[in-house]
Design a protein around this motif. Structure first.
Motif, PDB file in Angstrom:
ATOM      1  N   GLU A  67       0.749  -1.088  -0.529  1.00  0.00           N
ATOM      2  CA  GLU A  67       0.411  -0.087  -0.184  1.00  0.00           C
ATOM      3  C   GLU A  67       0.396   1.233   0.128  1.00  0.00           C
ATOM      4  N   PHE A  68       1.663   0.772   0.623  1.00  0.00           N
ATOM      5  CA  PHE A  68       2.967   2.485   0.534  1.00  0.00           C
ATOM      6  C   PHE A  68       3.388   2.796  -0.567  1.00  0.00           C
ATOM      7  N   ALA A  69       3.421   1.576  -2.076  1.00  0.00           N
ATOM      8  CA  ALA A  69       4.159   1.995  -2.967  1.00  0.00           C
ATOM      9  C   ALA A  69       3.074   3.039  -3.675  1.00  0.00           C
ATOM     10  N   ILE A  70       2.033   2.146  -3.874  1.00  0.00           N
ATOM     11  CA  ILE A  70       0.744   3.081  -4.385  1.00  0.00           C
ATOM     12  C   ILE A  70       0.437   4.096  -3.570  1.00  0.00           C
ATOM     13  N   VAL A  71       0.333   4.740  -2.655  1.00  0.00           N
ATOM     14  CA  VAL A  71       0.522   6.202  -1.472  1.00  0.00           C
ATOM     15  C   VAL A  71       1.723   7.508  -2.392  1.00  0.00           C
ATOM     16  N   SER A  72       2.632   6.333  -2.224  1.00  0.00           N
ATOM     17  CA  SER A  72       3.477   7.033  -3.055  1.00  0.00           C
ATOM     18  C   SER A  72       3.828   7.436  -4.042  1.00  0.00           C
ATOM     19  N   LEU A  73       3.323   6.735  -5.271  1.00  0.00           N
ATOM     20  CA  LEU A  73       3.558   7.030  -6.615  1.00  0.00           C
ATOM     21  C   LEU A  73       1.863   8.052  -6.736  1.00  0.00           C
ATOM     22  N   ILE A  74       1.347   8.042  -5.900  1.00  0.00           N
ATOM     23  CA  ILE A  74       0.408   9.113  -5.812  1.00  0.00           C
ATOM     24  C   ILE A  74       0.353  10.185  -5.110  1.00  0.00           C
ATOM     25  N   TYR A  75       1.607  10.303  -4.904  1.00  0.00           N
ATOM     26  CA  TYR A  75       2.722  11.243  -4.132  1.00  0.00           C
ATOM     27  C   TYR A  75       3.344  12.233  -4.959  1.00  0.00           C
ATOM     28  N   ILE A  76       4.092  11.073  -5.522  1.00  0.00           N
ATOM     29  CA  ILE A  76       4.709  11.205  -6.415  1.00  0.00           C
ATOM     30  C   ILE A  76       4.029  12.621  -8.340  1.00  0.00           C
ATOM     31  N   GLU A  77       2.991  11.491  -8.554  1.00  0.00           N
ATOM     32  CA  GLU A  77       2.065  12.543  -9.645  1.00  0.00           C
ATOM     33  C   GLU A  77       1.422  13.465  -9.069  1.00  0.00           C
ATOM     34  N   ARG A  78       0.863  13.615  -7.481  1.00  0.00           N
ATOM     35  CA  ARG A  78       0.498  14.548  -6.648  1.00  0.00           C
ATOM     36  C   ARG A  78       2.239  16.362  -6.791  1.00  0.00           C
ATOM     37  N   LEU A  79       3.298  15.768  -6.873  1.00  0.00           N
ATOM     38  CA  LEU A  79       4.337  17.104  -7.226  1.00  0.00           C
ATOM     39  C   LEU A  79       4.721  17.171  -7.952  1.00  0.00           C
ATOM     40  N   VAL A  80       4.489  16.268  -9.355  1.00  0.00           N
ATOM     41  CA  VAL A  80       4.756  16.551 -10.494  1.00  0.00           C
ATOM     42  C   VAL A  80       3.561  17.781 -11.550  1.00  0.00           C
ATOM     43  N   SER A  81       2.342  17.210 -10.619  1.00  0.00           N
ATOM     44  CA  SER A  81       1.149  17.884 -11.373  1.00  0.00           C
ATOM     45  C   SER A  81       1.290  19.803 -10.073  1.00  0.00           C
ATOM     46  N   TYR A  82       1.612  19.399  -8.926  1.00  0.00           N
ATOM     47  CA  TYR A  82       1.414  20.728  -7.848  1.00  0.00           C
ATOM     48  C   TYR A  82       2.325  21.659  -8.434  1.00  0.00           C
ATOM     49  N   ALA A  83       4.049  20.980  -8.531  1.00  0.00           N
ATOM     50  CA  ALA A  83       5.105  21.884  -8.941  1.00  0.00           C
ATOM     51  C   ALA A  83       5.508  22.072  -9.912  1.00  0.00           C
ATOM     52  N   ASP A  84       5.041  21.622 -11.131  1.00  0.00           N
ATOM     53  CA  ASP A  84       5.166  21.885 -12.698  1.00  0.00           C
ATOM     54  C   ASP A  84       6.707  20.995 -13.033  1.00  0.00           C
TER      55      ASP A  84
END
Length: 360
Positions: free
Chosen positions: A208-225
């Motif tokens: 489950e931590f791997a899936i949540v980590s991927l969500i954070y990565i895509e959130r970083l890519v989207s928010y920080a551009d």
């Protein structure tokens, strides 16, 4: 608790880490090698996804609250990006479509079947299960899928936009000098997988931590551009795993624990990586059950499109007994209703028959 974020680090080691000190020390050289990667002497061979089985299983891991127990606060507006909105398409799945279409065209031109030759299908008398669900994903396949998603983020990036906090040339993870040539080429999927797998093995994290980590990565890519590229992917992945393990784990996780896995990173640097990661995602570390489910099923789609399949097991009598507690609950409801009403109704008989069907 699992949802308490601890950014500062106690000078003493984590009490939970002493119990597994041997395993951490054992994995120290392995994580060191994975962080260093393969120094490039020439142009690397094109990355290929290996559908072969990897001998690495879950074992004991940190307990994680079921994702449906936590919801995003109502006062936080949903943004049209996949890390916040369950109806938005995930970035990694969109980026992978180009490769998938090219593979299908190539296979069609060469008259090669795209079906998985060893894949088995259920019938009326035979049921096959892959032992992977949204609440309990298969660890090895989840790590393969998540690292494949990261691979497509790197391969199909729009540019090389990055930030200094994630630049491995400015903040190296190893003491060995990494050649500049190393950062000119995209890492292979197997290298990303080895890096993430070693982190999960050393810290005893679950899928489950791997899936949540991927969500954070895509959130970083989207928010920080920014883009995930050869110079920053390791530190971005490390920051996402660090944040996921601290936010969602029931056990205390210290930044010092992660520092022991690397030779060239201090607690202060790890703290700064965590702070900057949180700041760039606007301190939004919430993950709803709908977003989590969307990422889980998109990862399954990604794995299927690239020929990755979970181990298939035949549903035999022994495995069929696993739903017994749920069947017992149904029986208890029936008997309670019968004791209350003095007789069994038609609905009670149906529930009882269904409970017996699960068991036998």
């Amino acid at each position: 608790m699992g949802n308490i974020l601890t950014c500062c680090v106690c000078p003493r080691a984590s009490p939970g880490l002493h119990q597994h000190q041997g395993s951490v020390c054992h994995c120290e050289s392995e994580i060191y090698e994975a962080a260093a990667g393969d120094l490039i002497a020439g142009v690397p061979v094109a990355a290929a996804v290996e559908p072969g089985e990897v001998t690495f299983e879950a074992g004991e891991g940190l307990h994680m609250h079921h994702i449906c127990e936590r919801e995003m606060p109502e006062d936080i507006p949903l943004e049209p990006n996949p890390s916040d909105h369950p109806k938005a398409s995930t970035i990694f799945l969109r980026k992978s479509q180009t490769d998938v279409q090219e593979k299908r065209k190539s296979n069609y031109a060469k008259h090669v079947s795209t079906e998985h030759f060893t894949q088995q299908y259920s019938s009326c008398s035979t049921i096959f299960l892959d032992d992977s669900t949204a609440s309990q994903p298969h660890l090895t396949m989840t790590l393969k899928s998540v690292t494949l998603a990261i691979y497509y983020h790197i391969k199909q990036r729009d540019a090389d936009r990055s930030l200094g906090i994630f630049d491995e040339r400015l903040h190296p993870l190893t003491q060995k000098e990494v050649l500049e040539e190393y950062f000119k080429y995209d890492p292979e999927h197997k290298l990303i997988f080895r890096f993430v797998r070693t982190l999960f093995k050393a810290m005893r994290l679950t899928a489950e931590f791997a899936i949540v980590s991927l969500i954070y990565i895509e959130r970083l890519v989207s928010y920080a551009d920014i883009d995930i590229c050869p110079t920053n992917w390791k530190r971005i992945v490390l920051g996402a795993i660090l944040l996921a393990s601290k936010v969602w784990s029931d056990m205390a996780v210290w930044n010092e624990d992660y520092c022991k896995l690397f030779k060239n990173i201090t607690v202060e640097e790890m703290n700064e990586l965590e702070r900057q990661f949180l700041k760039l995602i606007n301190y939004n570390n919430s993950v709803t059950n709908s977003v989590y489910s969307r990422f889980y099923f998109d990862l399954r789609t990604l794995a299927h499109n690239n020929g990755l399949y979970s181990p298939i097991y035949l549903l035999d009598r022994e495995r069929a007994w696993k739903p017994e507690p749920f069947s017992r609950m149904e029986q208890d409801k029936v008997f309670y209703s019968a004791a209350k009403n003095g007789s069994l109704s038609a609905d009670d008989l149906i529930h009882l028959q269904r409970a017996k069907a699960i068991l036998f």
